[in-house]
Design a protein around this motif. Sequence first.
Motif, PDB file in Angstrom:
ATOM      1  N   THR A   1       0.840  -1.210   0.000  1.00  0.00           N
ATOM      2  CA  THR A   1       0.000   0.000   0.000  1.00  0.00           C
ATOM      3  C   THR A   1       0.870   1.253   0.000  1.00  0.00           C
ATOM      4  OG1 THR A   1      -1.735  -1.192   1.198  1.00  0.00           O
ATOM      5  CG2 THR A   1      -1.849   1.209   1.222  1.00  0.00           C
ATOM      6  N   VAL A   2       1.968   1.228   0.772  1.00  0.00           N
ATOM      7  CA  VAL A   2       2.910   2.359   0.782  1.00  0.00           C
ATOM      8  C   VAL A   2       3.456   2.588  -0.626  1.00  0.00           C
ATOM      9  CG1 VAL A   2       5.159   3.162   1.609  1.00  0.00           C
ATOM     10  CG2 VAL A   2       3.565   2.063   3.200  1.00  0.00           C
ATOM     11  N   GLN A   3       3.862   1.508  -1.258  1.00  0.00           N
ATOM     12  CA  GLN A   3       4.421   1.589  -2.615  1.00  0.00           C
ATOM     13  C   GLN A   3       3.378   2.110  -3.603  1.00  0.00           C
ATOM     14  OE1 GLN A   3       5.470  -2.124  -5.040  1.00  0.00           O
ATOM     15  NE2 GLN A   3       7.473  -1.529  -4.248  1.00  0.00           N
TER      16      GLN A   3
ATOM     17  N   ASP B   1       0.434   3.704  12.805  1.00  0.00           N
ATOM     18  CA  ASP B   1       1.287   4.888  12.649  1.00  0.00           C
ATOM     19  C   ASP B   1       1.517   5.184  11.166  1.00  0.00           C
ATOM     20  OD1 ASP B   1       3.523   6.832  13.612  1.00  0.00           O
ATOM     21  OD2 ASP B   1       4.601   5.442  12.294  1.00  0.00           O
ATOM     22  N   GLY B   2       1.829   4.137  10.404  1.00  0.00           N
ATOM     23  CA  GLY B   2       2.066   4.320   8.972  1.00  0.00           C
ATOM     24  C   GLY B   2       0.819   4.752   8.228  1.00  0.00           C
TER      25      GLY B   2
ATOM     26  N   TYR C   1       7.394  10.866   5.186  1.00  0.00           N
ATOM     27  CA  TYR C   1       6.328  10.044   4.604  1.00  0.00           C
ATOM     28  C   TYR C   1       6.838   8.614   4.499  1.00  0.00           C
ATOM     29  CZ  TYR C   1       1.884   9.839   2.064  1.00  0.00           C
ATOM     30  OH  TYR C   1       0.570   9.602   1.696  1.00  0.00           O
ATOM     31  N   PRO C   2       5.986   7.601   4.771  1.00  0.00           N
ATOM     32  CA  PRO C   2       6.436   6.208   4.747  1.00  0.00           C
ATOM     33  C   PRO C   2       7.065   5.801   3.415  1.00  0.00           C
ATOM     34  CG  PRO C   2       4.287   6.364   5.773  1.00  0.00           C
ATOM     35  CD  PRO C   2       4.580   7.726   5.197  1.00  0.00           C
ATOM     36  N   ILE C   3       8.108   4.984   3.513  1.00  0.00           N
ATOM     37  CA  ILE C   3       8.785   4.422   2.339  1.00  0.00           C
ATOM     38  C   ILE C   3       8.654   2.911   2.407  1.00  0.00           C
ATOM     39  CG2 ILE C   3      10.989   4.160   1.144  1.00  0.00           C
ATOM     40  CD1 ILE C   3      11.841   6.842   2.360  1.00  0.00           C
ATOM     41  N   SER C   4       8.321   2.308   1.289  1.00  0.00           N
ATOM     42  CA  SER C   4       8.092   0.865   1.258  1.00  0.00           C
ATOM     43  C   SER C   4       9.377   0.079   1.498  1.00  0.00           C
ATOM     44  CB  SER C   4       7.496   0.467  -0.099  1.00  0.00           C
ATOM     45  OG  SER C   4       7.367  -0.933  -0.189  1.00  0.00           O
ATOM     46  N   ASP C   5       9.243  -0.992   2.294  1.00  0.00           N
ATOM     47  CA  ASP C   5      10.342  -1.929   2.508  1.00  0.00           C
ATOM     48  C   ASP C   5      10.016  -3.182   1.692  1.00  0.00           C
ATOM     49  OD1 ASP C   5      12.213  -3.730   3.334  1.00  0.00           O
ATOM     50  OD2 ASP C   5      11.832  -3.527   5.476  1.00  0.00           O
ATOM     51  N   SER C   6      10.620  -3.294   0.525  1.00  0.00           N
ATOM     52  CA  SER C   6      10.275  -4.379  -0.400  1.00  0.00           C
ATOM     53  C   SER C   6      10.590  -5.766   0.174  1.00  0.00           C
ATOM     54  CB  SER C   6      11.003  -4.199  -1.734  1.00  0.00           C
ATOM     55  OG  SER C   6      12.403  -4.166  -1.524  1.00  0.00           O
ATOM     56  N   SER C   7      11.479  -5.827   1.177  1.00  0.00           N
ATOM     57  CA  SER C   7      11.830  -7.127   1.763  1.00  0.00           C
ATOM     58  C   SER C   7      10.657  -7.733   2.537  1.00  0.00           C
ATOM     59  CB  SER C   7      13.035  -6.984   2.690  1.00  0.00           C
ATOM     60  OG  SER C   7      12.695  -6.238   3.854  1.00  0.00           O
ATOM     61  N   LEU C   8       9.691  -6.898   2.907  1.00  0.00           N
ATOM     62  CA  LEU C   8       8.528  -7.387   3.660  1.00  0.00           C
ATOM     63  C   LEU C   8       7.372  -7.805   2.753  1.00  0.00           C
ATOM     64  CD1 LEU C   8       8.436  -4.813   6.608  1.00  0.00           C
ATOM     65  CD2 LEU C   8       9.223  -7.189   6.690  1.00  0.00           C
TER      66      LEU C   8
END
Length: 297
Positions: free
Chosen positions: A33-35, A94-95, A129-136
């Motif tokens: 969703t962040v991405q 939070d995100g 602003y949130p940044i996506s962690d692709s490892s998750l």
Amino acid sequence: SSEFKIESANLTAPATESLEVADQWILSRFDQTVQQTGDYIDRYGLGEAAKGLYEFFWGDFCDWYIELVKSRLQEGADPQSKLVVQQTLAFVLDGILKLLHPFMPHVTAEIWQTLTQSDESNDISIQPYPISDSSLINSELDREFELLIGVTRTIRNLRAEADLKRVTKIAIIIQSDSETEREILERGKIYLCDLAQIEQLTIVDKLAEEPTRSIASVFATVQIILPLTGVVDLEAFKAKIHKKIDKIDKEIESIHTRLNNTKFIERATPEVVQQTKDSLVETEKQKEILQERFNQL
């Protein structure tokens, strides 16, 4: 909770090795969703970004994740598992608040201040602003939960059709030709039983015989069967279905009368006539399903 306090506005997700499968799933969906939100905003697709946030927040997070982890938050639950859930809930909320802040500035600021226990000098508007962690991100896990959620919804619908109270424990038989689907359902047994109030869950590749006095439905290629003996008054249930069939018969007769009326055909637009014909097909299908269900009883 007295054992869980947020000490900082910089919330982090729990360590990966401590996550249970439902935690991994919601973090995967969150990072997707962040991405997605970032991509939409970069292309000025604010409407699409807001829609995606709404669907994640109300669908994945509220409707499903919170339901999936309720038992881990109850008194007597494993303390470590409970802490992981609390940390995951806080991190994702939070995100979500940060993602929503440009769309809903005042309410998100108020909730974030309460969530993080920050003083007035620290505000959500100055947070990154949130940044996506692709490892998750785990697309395989997404497919697993899509199946588990779809089967859960189908079982709940069957419960509603049988007019079963939420506290009534049931037995469910799930049949699938797919070994992959059966493995996913076996791994998710605890979630299915918890969310759909199942006392006995049987997962098979083939049915030895078609269960009598039961109702069934299908999700994707999975067949779900709810035996009714011992959990409902079968005669009362049959009478209820018969009443529905009688009502549908009257609707079918009414639609036939309209379509056989030459004045209606002449005066109505082609679109209205087609809609009426479509309605007849749909209503007849509903009767067919109910009649088949009645015959099974």
